[in-house]
Design a protein around this motif. Structure first.
Motif, mmCIF file in Angstrom:
data_model
loop_
_atom_site.group_PDB
_atom_site.id
_atom_site.type_symbol
_atom_site.label_atom_id
_atom_site.label_comp_id
_atom_site.label_asym_id
_atom_site.label_seq_id
_atom_site.Cartn_x
_atom_site.Cartn_y
_atom_site.Cartn_z
ATOM 1 N N TRP A 50 65.500 37.430 -11.184
ATOM 2 C CA TRP A 50 64.916 36.527 -10.295
ATOM 3 C C TRP A 50 63.434 37.618 -10.551
ATOM 4 C CZ3 TRP A 50 64.930 32.017 -9.171
ATOM 5 C CH2 TRP A 50 66.185 31.464 -8.694
ATOM 6 N N CYS A 51 63.294 38.915 -11.677
ATOM 7 C CA CYS A 51 61.984 39.491 -11.288
ATOM 8 C C CYS A 51 61.597 39.271 -12.834
ATOM 9 C CB CYS A 51 62.399 41.329 -11.163
ATOM 10 S SG CYS A 51 60.788 42.664 -11.235
ATOM 11 N N ARG A 52 62.389 39.184 -13.535
ATOM 12 C CA ARG A 52 61.718 38.796 -14.796
ATOM 13 C C ARG A 52 61.731 36.762 -14.739
ATOM 14 N NH1 ARG A 52 63.080 41.456 -19.499
ATOM 15 N NH2 ARG A 52 63.858 43.423 -18.929
ATOM 16 N N ILE A 53 61.919 36.396 -14.097
ATOM 17 C CA ILE A 53 61.304 35.102 -14.577
ATOM 18 C C ILE A 53 60.328 34.663 -13.624
ATOM 19 C CG2 ILE A 53 62.840 33.787 -12.369
ATOM 20 C CD1 ILE A 53 63.004 31.810 -15.815
ATOM 21 N N VAL A 54 60.270 35.384 -12.716
ATOM 22 C CA VAL A 54 59.023 35.453 -11.420
ATOM 23 C C VAL A 54 57.760 35.918 -12.077
ATOM 24 C CG1 VAL A 54 58.006 35.627 -9.373
ATOM 25 C CG2 VAL A 54 59.920 35.197 -9.196
ATOM 26 N N SER A 55 58.008 37.061 -12.509
ATOM 27 C CA SER A 55 56.365 37.811 -13.543
ATOM 28 C C SER A 55 56.680 37.018 -14.651
ATOM 29 C CB SER A 55 57.075 39.424 -13.703
ATOM 30 O OG SER A 55 58.036 39.447 -14.501
ATOM 31 N N SER A 56 57.358 36.565 -15.543
ATOM 32 C CA SER A 56 57.102 35.833 -16.657
ATOM 33 C C SER A 56 56.164 34.232 -16.026
ATOM 34 C CB SER A 56 58.412 35.471 -17.221
ATOM 35 O OG SER A 56 59.045 36.270 -17.823
ATOM 36 N N ALA A 74 41.891 32.492 -27.006
ATOM 37 C CA ALA A 74 43.033 31.580 -26.845
ATOM 38 C C ALA A 74 43.892 31.416 -27.570
ATOM 39 C CB ALA A 74 41.875 30.869 -27.568
ATOM 40 N N GLU A 75 43.988 32.748 -28.579
ATOM 41 C CA GLU A 75 45.310 32.995 -28.698
ATOM 42 C C GLU A 75 45.862 33.519 -28.429
ATOM 43 O OE1 GLU A 75 42.237 32.988 -30.459
ATOM 44 O OE2 GLU A 75 42.590 32.202 -32.346
ATOM 45 N N CYS A 76 44.856 34.631 -27.402
ATOM 46 C CA CYS A 76 46.043 36.054 -25.971
ATOM 47 C C CYS A 76 46.611 34.779 -25.318
ATOM 48 C CB CYS A 76 44.767 36.665 -25.473
ATOM 49 S SG CYS A 76 44.076 37.592 -27.154
ATOM 50 N N ASP A 77 45.840 34.100 -25.167
ATOM 51 C CA ASP A 77 46.477 32.811 -23.915
ATOM 52 C C ASP A 77 46.886 32.234 -24.326
ATOM 53 O OD1 ASP A 77 44.328 33.904 -22.217
ATOM 54 O OD2 ASP A 77 43.315 32.451 -22.034
ATOM 55 N N ALA A 78 47.389 31.976 -25.194
ATOM 56 C CA ALA A 78 48.509 30.938 -25.726
ATOM 57 C C ALA A 78 49.712 31.468 -25.969
ATOM 58 C CB ALA A 78 48.199 31.012 -27.230
ATOM 59 N N LEU A 79 50.027 33.219 -26.467
ATOM 60 C CA LEU A 79 50.909 34.228 -26.119
ATOM 61 C C LEU A 79 51.406 33.980 -24.873
ATOM 62 C CD1 LEU A 79 49.785 36.509 -28.980
ATOM 63 C CD2 LEU A 79 51.734 35.068 -29.842
ATOM 64 N N LEU A 80 50.488 33.936 -24.059
ATOM 65 C CA LEU A 80 50.357 34.676 -22.826
ATOM 66 C C LEU A 80 51.714 33.389 -21.921
ATOM 67 C CD1 LEU A 80 47.632 35.934 -21.061
ATOM 68 C CD2 LEU A 80 49.754 37.071 -21.149
ATOM 69 N N MET A 81 51.543 32.271 -23.124
ATOM 70 C CA MET A 81 51.954 31.150 -22.436
ATOM 71 C C MET A 81 53.774 30.817 -22.907
ATOM 72 S SD MET A 81 49.486 27.518 -21.921
ATOM 73 C CE MET A 81 49.023 27.810 -24.469
ATOM 74 N N GLY A 82 53.682 32.094 -23.925
ATOM 75 C CA GLY A 82 55.265 31.562 -24.889
ATOM 76 C C GLY A 82 56.340 32.449 -24.152
ATOM 77 N N VAL A 83 55.652 33.754 -22.837
ATOM 78 C CA VAL A 83 56.288 34.471 -21.971
ATOM 79 C C VAL A 83 56.768 33.469 -20.852
ATOM 80 C CG1 VAL A 83 56.311 36.319 -20.089
ATOM 81 C CG2 VAL A 83 54.728 36.219 -21.984
ATOM 82 N N ALA A 84 56.792 32.264 -20.552
ATOM 83 C CA ALA A 84 58.331 31.278 -19.635
ATOM 84 C C ALA A 84 59.322 31.328 -20.595
ATOM 85 C CB ALA A 84 56.789 30.151 -19.801
ATOM 86 N N PHE A 85 59.382 31.215 -21.869
ATOM 87 C CA PHE A 85 60.690 30.715 -22.395
ATOM 88 C C PHE A 85 61.229 31.951 -22.411
ATOM 89 C CE2 PHE A 85 62.789 31.661 -26.092
ATOM 90 C CZ PHE A 85 63.820 30.779 -26.422
ATOM 91 N N LEU A 86 60.367 32.966 -22.878
ATOM 92 C CA LEU A 86 61.318 34.640 -22.658
ATOM 93 C C LEU A 86 61.915 35.258 -21.834
ATOM 94 C CD1 LEU A 86 58.647 36.130 -25.008
ATOM 95 C CD2 LEU A 86 60.829 35.529 -25.700
ATOM 96 N N GLY A 87 61.058 35.196 -20.636
ATOM 97 C CA GLY A 87 60.894 35.415 -19.250
ATOM 98 C C GLY A 87 62.631 34.102 -18.778
ATOM 99 N N PHE A 88 62.779 33.005 -19.110
ATOM 100 C CA PHE A 88 63.481 32.396 -18.725
ATOM 101 C C PHE A 88 65.188 32.838 -19.620
ATOM 102 C CE2 PHE A 88 66.656 28.303 -19.264
ATOM 103 C CZ PHE A 88 66.230 28.019 -17.925
ATOM 104 N N ASN A 89 64.502 33.188 -21.091
ATOM 105 C CA ASN A 89 65.781 33.579 -21.645
ATOM 106 C C ASN A 89 67.086 34.782 -20.677
ATOM 107 O OD1 ASN A 89 67.546 33.301 -24.093
ATOM 108 N ND2 ASN A 89 66.672 35.242 -24.387
ATOM 109 N N ASP A 90 65.582 35.272 -20.433
ATOM 110 C CA ASP A 90 65.961 36.837 -19.939
ATOM 111 C C ASP A 90 66.238 36.811 -18.559
ATOM 112 O OD1 ASP A 90 64.776 38.652 -21.788
ATOM 113 O OD2 ASP A 90 63.173 38.967 -21.328
#
Length: 139
Positions: A109-115, A79-95
């Motif tokens: 575009w590659c960064r946002i789509v994969s994130s 469950a903690e792993c999934d929570a960290l994965l959800m945070g990737v959305a913010f990192l991807g948007f920033n990138d």
């Protein structure tokens, strides 16, 4: 069949854990410049040594996320792993914003789509198999 499904569910978490630790090895082997090159920015940015400490500090935070994912994953705290994965959305948007303004548009575009793809696996509880956990609690 079940073991294959188990492995497939864990690919995003394992990829996140290992990919976010690449900077740790890369900086030791090739120096700070390699951290900036890895980001997808043009050479006029990564050839300026004054930018390297900023990138190194940012990469240190990313490496910490990778190490936390390793810690939670190998302890079975999915469950903690999934929570960290959800945070990737913010990192991807920033990138996306950084590379859109200063780098390669395809890389942006590659960064946002994969994130978004990785964040959605966390949101839907892929690593912890949210559906299986829900069925186990139902009498």
């Amino acid at each position: 069949m079940h073991q294959t499904a188990l492995f497939i569910r864990h690919i995003p978490a394992l990829y996140f854990a290992f990919a976010n630790c690449v900077g740790l090895v890369l900086a030791l082997l090739r120096g700070n410049r390699a951290l900036v090159e890895l980001y997808g920015l043009p050479s006029n940015i990564f050839e300026v040594p004054e930018t390297w400490p900023v990138w190194q500090a940012g990469q240190g935070r990313i490496i910490l996320l990778g190490l936390m994912m390793h810690y939670f994953y190998w302890r079975g705290q999915y469950a903690e792993c999934d929570a960290l994965l959800m945070g990737v959305a913010f990192l991807g948007f920033n990138d996306f914003l950084v590379t859109w303004d200063h780098g390669n548009l395809v890389w942006a575009w590659c960064r946002i789509v994969s994130s978004i793809a990785f964040a959605s696996t966390g949101y839907f509880g892929l690593t912890q198999d949210r559906d299986r956990a829900r069925k186990a609690r139902t009498p």
